[in-house]
Motif scaffolding. Structure first.
Motif, PDB file in Angstrom:
ATOM      1  N   LYS A  16       0.810  -1.210   0.000  1.00 24.53           N
ATOM      2  CA  LYS A  16       0.000   0.000   0.000  1.00 24.53           C
ATOM      3  C   LYS A  16       0.849   1.268   0.000  1.00 24.53           C
ATOM      4  N   GLU A  17       2.028   1.207   0.535  1.00 28.73           N
ATOM      5  CA  GLU A  17       2.876   2.385   0.647  1.00 28.73           C
ATOM      6  C   GLU A  17       3.876   2.438  -0.507  1.00 28.73           C
ATOM      7  N   THR A  18       4.030   3.616  -1.100  1.00 25.68           N
ATOM      8  CA  THR A  18       5.002   3.762  -2.170  1.00 25.68           C
ATOM      9  C   THR A  18       6.215   4.566  -1.721  1.00 25.68           C
ATOM     10  N   LYS A  19       6.048   5.380  -0.667  1.00 26.66           N
ATOM     11  CA  LYS A  19       7.168   6.158  -0.155  1.00 26.66           C
ATOM     12  C   LYS A  19       7.630   5.567   1.162  1.00 26.66           C
ATOM     13  N   CYS A  20       8.910   5.671   1.417  1.00 26.04           N
ATOM     14  CA  CYS A  20       9.465   5.111   2.639  1.00 26.04           C
ATOM     15  C   CYS A  20      10.333   6.159   3.327  1.00 26.04           C
ATOM     16  N   LEU A  21      10.242   6.197   4.629  1.00 28.28           N
ATOM     17  CA  LEU A  21      11.037   7.125   5.418  1.00 28.28           C
ATOM     18  C   LEU A  21      11.681   6.336   6.544  1.00 28.28           C
ATOM     19  N   SER A  22      12.941   6.573   6.772  1.00 28.02           N
ATOM     20  CA  SER A  22      13.587   5.918   7.903  1.00 28.02           C
ATOM     21  C   SER A  22      14.402   6.949   8.668  1.00 28.02           C
ATOM     22  N   LYS A  23      14.444   6.758   9.962  1.00 25.83           N
ATOM     23  CA  LYS A  23      15.221   7.636  10.831  1.00 25.83           C
ATOM     24  C   LYS A  23      15.986   6.780  11.816  1.00 25.83           C
ATOM     25  N   ARG A  24      17.048   7.327  12.323  1.00 28.08           N
ATOM     26  CA  ARG A  24      17.848   6.624  13.313  1.00 28.08           C
ATOM     27  C   ARG A  24      17.868   7.448  14.594  1.00 28.08           C
ATOM     28  N   TYR A  25      17.561   6.794  15.677  1.00 29.15           N
ATOM     29  CA  TYR A  25      17.589   7.436  16.985  1.00 29.15           C
ATOM     30  C   TYR A  25      18.621   6.719  17.839  1.00 29.15           C
ATOM     31  N   VAL A  26      19.463   7.477  18.494  1.00 25.13           N
ATOM     32  CA  VAL A  26      20.475   6.912  19.379  1.00 25.13           C
ATOM     33  C   VAL A  26      20.069   7.260  20.803  1.00 25.13           C
ATOM     34  N   ILE A  27      19.901   6.240  21.622  1.00 24.67           N
ATOM     35  CA  ILE A  27      19.470   6.430  23.006  1.00 24.67           C
ATOM     36  C   ILE A  27      20.595   5.973  23.922  1.00 24.67           C
ATOM     37  N   ASP A  28      20.963   6.837  24.845  1.00 20.70           N
ATOM     38  CA  ASP A  28      22.045   6.527  25.781  1.00 20.70           C
ATOM     39  C   ASP A  28      21.716   5.285  26.610  1.00 20.70           C
ATOM     40  N   THR A  29      22.750   4.548  26.946  1.00 17.35           N
ATOM     41  CA  THR A  29      22.598   3.350  27.763  1.00 17.35           C
ATOM     42  C   THR A  29      21.961   3.669  29.109  1.00 17.35           C
ATOM     43  N   SER A  30      22.315   4.815  29.671  1.00 14.10           N
ATOM     44  CA  SER A  30      21.753   5.194  30.977  1.00 14.10           C
ATOM     45  C   SER A  30      20.250   5.448  30.880  1.00 14.10           C
ATOM     46  N   LYS A  31      19.803   5.993  29.755  1.00 17.03           N
ATOM     47  CA  LYS A  31      18.366   6.245  29.560  1.00 17.03           C
ATOM     48  C   LYS A  31      17.606   4.934  29.400  1.00 17.03           C
ATOM     49  N   ILE A  32      18.202   3.979  28.705  1.00 16.44           N
ATOM     50  CA  ILE A  32      17.563   2.667  28.557  1.00 16.44           C
ATOM     51  C   ILE A  32      17.492   1.976  29.911  1.00 16.44           C
ATOM     52  N   ALA A  33      18.539   2.101  30.696  1.00 14.97           N
ATOM     53  CA  ALA A  33      18.535   1.518  32.045  1.00 14.97           C
ATOM     54  C   ALA A  33      17.447   2.154  32.909  1.00 14.97           C
ATOM     55  N   ALA A  34      17.247   3.458  32.756  1.00 19.18           N
ATOM     56  CA  ALA A  34      16.196   4.146  33.513  1.00 19.18           C
ATOM     57  C   ALA A  34      14.811   3.657  33.086  1.00 19.18           C
ATOM     58  N   LEU A  35      14.612   3.449  31.779  1.00 18.83           N
ATOM     59  CA  LEU A  35      13.340   2.904  31.287  1.00 18.83           C
ATOM     60  C   LEU A  35      13.097   1.508  31.849  1.00 18.83           C
ATOM     61  N   LYS A  36      14.148   0.690  31.858  1.00 19.53           N
ATOM     62  CA  LYS A  36      14.031  -0.661  32.419  1.00 19.53           C
ATOM     63  C   LYS A  36      13.641  -0.611  33.885  1.00 19.53           C
ATOM     64  N   ALA A  37      14.239   0.325  34.614  1.00 23.24           N
ATOM     65  CA  ALA A  37      13.946   0.446  36.041  1.00 23.24           C
ATOM     66  C   ALA A  37      12.500   0.865  36.282  1.00 23.24           C
ATOM     67  N   MET A  38      11.962   1.690  35.386  1.00 20.54           N
ATOM     68  CA  MET A  38      10.580   2.154  35.522  1.00 20.54           C
ATOM     69  C   MET A  38       9.572   1.016  35.410  1.00 20.54           C
ATOM     70  N   ILE A  39       9.893   0.005  34.618  1.00 25.11           N
ATOM     71  CA  ILE A  39       8.935  -1.081  34.404  1.00 25.11           C
ATOM     72  C   ILE A  39       9.364  -2.386  35.056  1.00 25.11           C
ATOM     73  N   ALA A  40      10.387  -2.337  35.878  1.00 27.02           N
ATOM     74  CA  ALA A  40      10.931  -3.551  36.497  1.00 27.02           C
ATOM     75  C   ALA A  40       9.885  -4.310  37.310  1.00 27.02           C
ATOM     76  N   ASP A  41       8.921  -3.593  37.897  1.00 27.12           N
ATOM     77  CA  ASP A  41       7.904  -4.283  38.695  1.00 27.12           C
ATOM     78  C   ASP A  41       6.794  -4.895  37.836  1.00 27.12           C
ATOM     79  N   LYS A  42       6.750  -4.539  36.539  1.00 25.11           N
ATOM     80  CA  LYS A  42       5.698  -5.042  35.641  1.00 25.11           C
ATOM     81  C   LYS A  42       6.193  -6.116  34.675  1.00 25.11           C
TER      82      LYS A  42
END
Length: 76
Positions: A16-42
């Protein structure tokens, strides 16, 4: 982890799509660790990919709902 209702197959989405867009996001390791900590109880020991994908999905759904009165089916 993600809802399965009304999701198209990959071939339907690609055909269905004829155009494509891609982006790259770089997330610091410390930010990923913080996200993990936020959901550690779930979620037991989530991977980096799961944490970042869940964040992107949550933001996309939030943006979709803010742009319309009724939530649209997702196409991820």
């Amino acid at each position: 982890m993600f809802p399965r209702g009304d999701l198209p197959t990959i071939t339907e989405a690609v055909l269905k799509e004829t155009k494509c867009l891609s982006k790259r996001y770089v997330i610091d390791t410390s930010k990923i660790a913080a996200l993990k900590a936020m959901i550690a109880d779930k979620v037991e020991n989530p991977t980096r990919v799961e944490v970042v994908t869940a964040l992107i999905y949550k933001c996309a759904i939030s943006a979709s709902r803010s742009n319309s009165e009724s939530p649209n089916p997702t196409l991820f």
